[in-house]
Write a protein that holds these residues in place. Structure first.
Motif: not given
Ligand SMILES: [Zn+2]
Length: 449
Positions: A164-165, A168-169, A224-225
């Motif tokens: 997930t992190r 996002l990054t 999580s994309n």
């Protein structure tokens, strides 16, 4: 600045082959098309002109256990065999913070014959550093689902948190998929039974353990994309699971490695530690082999890489089978293997370029893998009429051996250029050590072919 005309060759890109000249100026491609000979002229008639290969899964142990491999030796192998960019990570000396990244990239200045990106490892306690490492220029994060090579595996909760992190990054991940509970239970049983024969590897690192981990990781990717590569996909059963999750929208690239096409499951019984890598070889016959190649031509594999993780024969054979290091040398042989496969009719030469240069570079957003005006003049000249009988003494990796020794590869690598400088010719590296640290583009979206 240096001015070179590559005259009369057949340029191979990910999509086409055509007879044309190519002009290099100041380390970049200045012109593609008919050109009057000027500057230094390289006669490429009868040769194929390919972009330099981009190998995104390489372990050079430097800094680290350099008795197994180091950057000078590993990148000599790369240069001689047409790989002009690598992405490196070493399990025994991992990059976990931005300081580690800076330290490693500056240590490697003057130690590499090819350009290099670096990957970081994810431990549970380093998940909060993911964003800084993405900004710092890491190419991807290596994640294990089981404790392997001294790296802790992430359970599904931690894996989801990490992905997930990363999503996002805007980072990328490379996941090694083998299920912790299944490999640990099998190991306990095998040790209780006091098994020491090489065949134990098939039970310890089973097909089921790989499939269970792939399904779990794929579900985490979906939620999580993140954009994720599944490392060294060993067989079709694994591809079936990946394809199912891809059809649901999971952004997963399946990584292919030559050992799952060229080496057979039973070689382990005879060759022991020289076939100890994980997941182990799975193909059993020509039918399995053809099915793997069909998966390549059907587009189910995103790209090739080596998973170069060498040890010498002495290091492999010191101690028992349990203690032997995992891994194979591969940088010396991956492009020759793919060229041979192409000349033998398994795939088109454009596929070789797509799968081992253009697509891995695009997936990880590295400014490499294409021969177009303005691009770095990283290129390989290939003689399709030559042959290479592989012998251990030809191997530049510190391993000093190859699982392909004794085989004849069709095609020969004539010369490699990095940013317009010849870094190898006629099977010898120039040992120029001009390789630079490179980072992914932060904004551009990957291009898909
Ligand atoms: Zn690896």
């Amino acid at each position: 600045m240096m001015h070179i005309t590559i005259k009369g060759g057949t340029l191979v890109t990910a999509t086409e082959e055509r007879r044309t000249d190519l002009v290099i100026e100041g380390g970049r491609v200045a012109h593609v098309g008919d050109a009057e000979p000027s500057g230094e002229v390289v006669d490429a008639s009868g040769l194929l002109v390919l972009p330099g290969m981009v190998d995104t899964h390489v372990h050079l142990m430097d800094p680290g256990p350099t008795e197994r491999e180091d950057f000078p030796a590993g990148t000599r192998a790369a240069a001689v065999r047409g790989v002009t960019t690598i992405v490196e990570h070493t399990h025994a000396h991992p990059v976990r913070t931005v300081d580690d990244l800076r330290e490693k990239s500056s240590y490697l200045e003057g130690r590499s014959n090819v350009d290099f990106g670096l990957a970081a490892h994810v431990w549970p306690e380093t998940i909060p550093h993911i964003g800084e490492l993405v900004s710092g220029g890491i190419t991807f994060f290596k994640i294990f689902t089981c404790d392997t090579h001294g790296v802790s595996g992430l359970d599904p909760a931690l894996l989801t948190e990490a992905l997930t992190r990363i999503g996002l990054t805007g980072g990328r991940a490379l996941i090694h998929n083998e299920d912790q509970s299944l490999t640990a239970a099998a190991e306990r049983r095998l040790r209780e039974e006091q098994r020491v024969d090489p065949g134990l590897l098939r039970e310890w690192r089973s097909r089921e353990a790989e499939v269970v981990a792939v399904a779990t990781s794929a579900a985490a990717v979906l939620g999580s994309n993140a954009v994720v590569t599944f490392a060294h996909v060993s067989n079709q059963g694994v591809l079936d699971v990946i394809d199912a999750f891809r059809s649901l929208g999971a952004d997963i690239a399946a990584e292919a490695c030559p050992q799952y096409f060229a080496l057979e499951e039973d070689e382990l019984d005879e060759l022991g530690a020289l076939r100890k890598f994980t997941p182990p070889a799975r193909i059993r016959n020509e039918q399995d082999r053809s099915a793997m190649w069909r998966a390549v031509t059907d587009g189910r594999f995103a790209f090739f890489s080596t998973d170069h993780a060498p040890s010498t024969i002495a290091q492999k054979e010191e101690g028992g089978f349990w203690e032997a290091p995992f891994g194979l040398p591969g940088l010396d042989t991956t492009l020759p293997f793919l060229i041979d496969a192409s000349l033998s009719g398994r795939l088109a030469m454009t596929d070789v370029v797509r799968l081992y240069a253009t697509e891995p570079a695009a997936w990880y957003r590295l400014p490499k893998g294409r021969l177009e005006v303005g691009a770095d003049a990283d290129l390989v000249l290939v003689d399709p009429n030559a042959t290479w009988d592989v012998v251990d003494s030809d191997i530049f990796s510190k391993a000093g051996w190859s699982p392909y020794s004794g085989r004849r590869f069709r095609g020969g690598i004539v010369a490699s250029y990095l940013r317009g400088t010849e870094i190898a010719a006629a099977g010898e590296p120039s040992d120029s050590r001009i390789g630079r640290f490179i980072s992914p583009a932060r904004t551009a979206e990957p291009t898909y072919w």
